[in-house]
Structures are given as structure tokens and as C-alpha cells.
Write an enzyme that holds these catalytic residues in place. Structure first.
Site, PDB file in Angstrom:
ATOM      1  CE1 TYR A 168      -3.716   4.178  -6.433  1.00  0.00           C
ATOM      2  CE2 TYR A 168      -3.353   6.092  -5.030  1.00  0.00           C
ATOM      3  CZ  TYR A 168      -2.921   5.243  -6.023  1.00  0.00           C
ATOM      4  OH  TYR A 168      -1.694   5.442  -6.601  1.00  0.00           O
TER       5      TYR A 168
ATOM      6  CE  LYS B 283       1.678   6.249  -5.913  1.00  0.00           C
ATOM      7  NZ  LYS B 283       3.001   6.171  -6.602  1.00  0.00           N
TER       8      LYS B 283
END
Length: 256
Positions: free
Chosen positions: A155, A162
Site C-alpha cells: 500500500y 490515507k
């Protein structure tokens, strides 16, 4: 008219296919009585075809590049061509260049990292500012995150983006609270959307949810996430802001 969102005017971003979380949220919002306004980016003709699959017709899809100041500045006038204000906004927008994902954390150039942060983090504030003049006390802004408390495999810089999004939502809660506008995020478990499939190696960790979430986890079922989005857009959370609501079968509570 009855329904959780009866009479609400909701702006929905981020529809790419009918497998998008945003599509599921827009569909449920309509079913719960909302009037939905849709924005699209990139392949506008595709988005226009997809929204025709919603239960009810919508107005013209509004082109919105959240990194384009002109698009943001004109958003209010374009939305007001369809509705006279907004009660809720769904921010379902994220993007990271391939170099910033899939194991490239140490090698991704700043230019690509900056793109990920602009589209996935700063845009939440930018969209909120663009929509705020159309909203009254009781309004709700909802964004989508993926638990940023952990460094996940592959990720990479999207995880950093995020984390920034989660902080941005808290600051929006602080600054928009005086105007009666809430800001909350939904942290869903992994779902096999087009966005997820574009992350190299994403399947390397998604199975953990299926195996370990106390309630179980269906990688193809967007409805639990859509239900939570619509609940946060409704009047049923009038004193909740700056919150992250997990929709992951309870995985976050027990870990791997």
C-alpha cells in the site's frame, strides 16, 4: 416520502464502474429517498453510462478534477443547476501512480508522491471548501479510508496519503463544526473494486480479512460499506464528527 435520506441532496464522487463503493452508496441513497448529484473524472462517457444503472435518473454528470482549481471554483454553480443546495457529500477519490505502490516506497519520486497526496488527501479539504457554501447546519461530509494505523504490504505511499486523509478529516471537523457540518470517514476492509485491483499485489493481504475478521468478510460485497456511508450522511449521527467508522467485519479490533 420515507427513507433514511428522504429529502436529502447528496453529491457523490468517485463512480468508475457499478462495482465502485460510490455507486453502491449512490444506489442506496436513492433507495432511501435522496436526490443524488454525480461527478465524474476522466472517462466521462463511461461514468455517464454507469449512472444510468442507478434506480432513478440523475442530472448531467458533472466533470470534476479535484486537482483543478477552475473545476472546484465552478462546482457550486454547476451543482445548483440541478439542486438548490447540498445536505451531504461523499468523497470517494484516491489515486497513486504505480511507482508509489506495490513495494516502491523507498524509490518513488517526490513528483509521484505529491500526486498521491494531492488527489487522495488534500482533495478532501478542497472538495469540502467547494461544497461548504451550499451546505447548512446538519450537513455531512463522508470520505473513504483504509486503516492507516498500520504499514500494509504494497500500500506504501497510499497508506501515507490515507493517514493524511484521516488527519484532514479531524481538522475539517474542527473548522466546519461551528457551521454545523460534520466530517467523518468510513474505513472499509478490502473490496475488489477497480481501484483495489489497480494496486500491484493487493491480493497478498486481502485474504487475512476473510480468515480473521470476527464477523467474516466478503471481498465482493459493497453493501455494508454503502449502508454505513448513508447512515453517516443521514440525521442519525447528529453529534458525531471527526470519527472513523470501521466496516471490516471487526478485523481492526483483533489484528492479524
Amino acid at each position: 416520502m420515507s427513507g433514511l435520506l428522504a429529502g436529502k441532496r447528496i453529491l457523490v464522487t468517485g463512480i468508475i464502474t457499478d462495482n465502485s463503493i460510490a455507486f453502491s452508496a449512490a444506489k442506496l441513497a436513492q433507495e432511501e429517498g435522496a436526490e443524488v448529484v454525480i461527478t465524474g473524472f476522466g472517462r466521462m462517457s463511461l461514468v455517464e453510462r454507469i449512472v444510468k444503472r442507478l434506480p432513478k435518473p440523475v442530472g448531467q454528470v458533472i466533470e470534476l478534477d479535484v486537482t483543478n482549481p477552475e473545476h472546484l471554483a465552478s462546482l457550486e454553480s454547476r451543482v445548483r443547476e440541478q439542486v438548490d443546495g447540498l445536505d451531504g457529500v461523499l468523497h470517494a477519490i484516491a489515486f497513486g501512480p504505480q511507482s508509489a505502490l506495490g513495494g516502491g516506497f523507498l524509490t518513488a519520486p517526490w513528483e509521484d508522491v505529491a500526486t498521491a497526496l494531492h488527489v487522495s488527501t488534500y482533495s478532501y479539504k478542497a472538495l469540502a471548501v467547494a461544497c461548504e457554501p451550499m451546505m447548512k447546519p446538519g450537513g455531512s461530509i463522508v470520505g473513504l479510508t483504509f486503516d492507516a494505523s498500520t504499514a500494509w504490504p504494497v500500500y506504501d505511499w497510499m497508506g501515507v496519503a490515507k493517514a493524511g486523509l484521516e488527519s484532514t478529516s479531524r481538522y475539517l471537523a474542527r473548522y466546519l463544526g461551528a457551521k454545523g457540518i460534520r466530517s467523518n470517514l468510513v474505513s472499509a476492509g478490502p473490496l475488489r473494486t477497480m481501484a483495489a485491483k489497480s494496486i500491484p499485489g493487493f491480493e497478498a493481504f486481502e485474504q487475512s480479512w476473510v480468515e480473521r475478521a470476527p464477523l467474516g468478510w466478503d471481498l465482493t460485497d459493497n453493501e455494508p460499506t454503502a449502508r454505513t456511508i448513508c447512515a453517516l450522511l443521514s440525521d442519525w449521527f447528529p453529534a458525531t464528527t471527526g470519527e472513523i467508522v470501521h466496516v471490516d467485519g471487526g478485523f481492526h479490533a483483533v489484528g492479524a
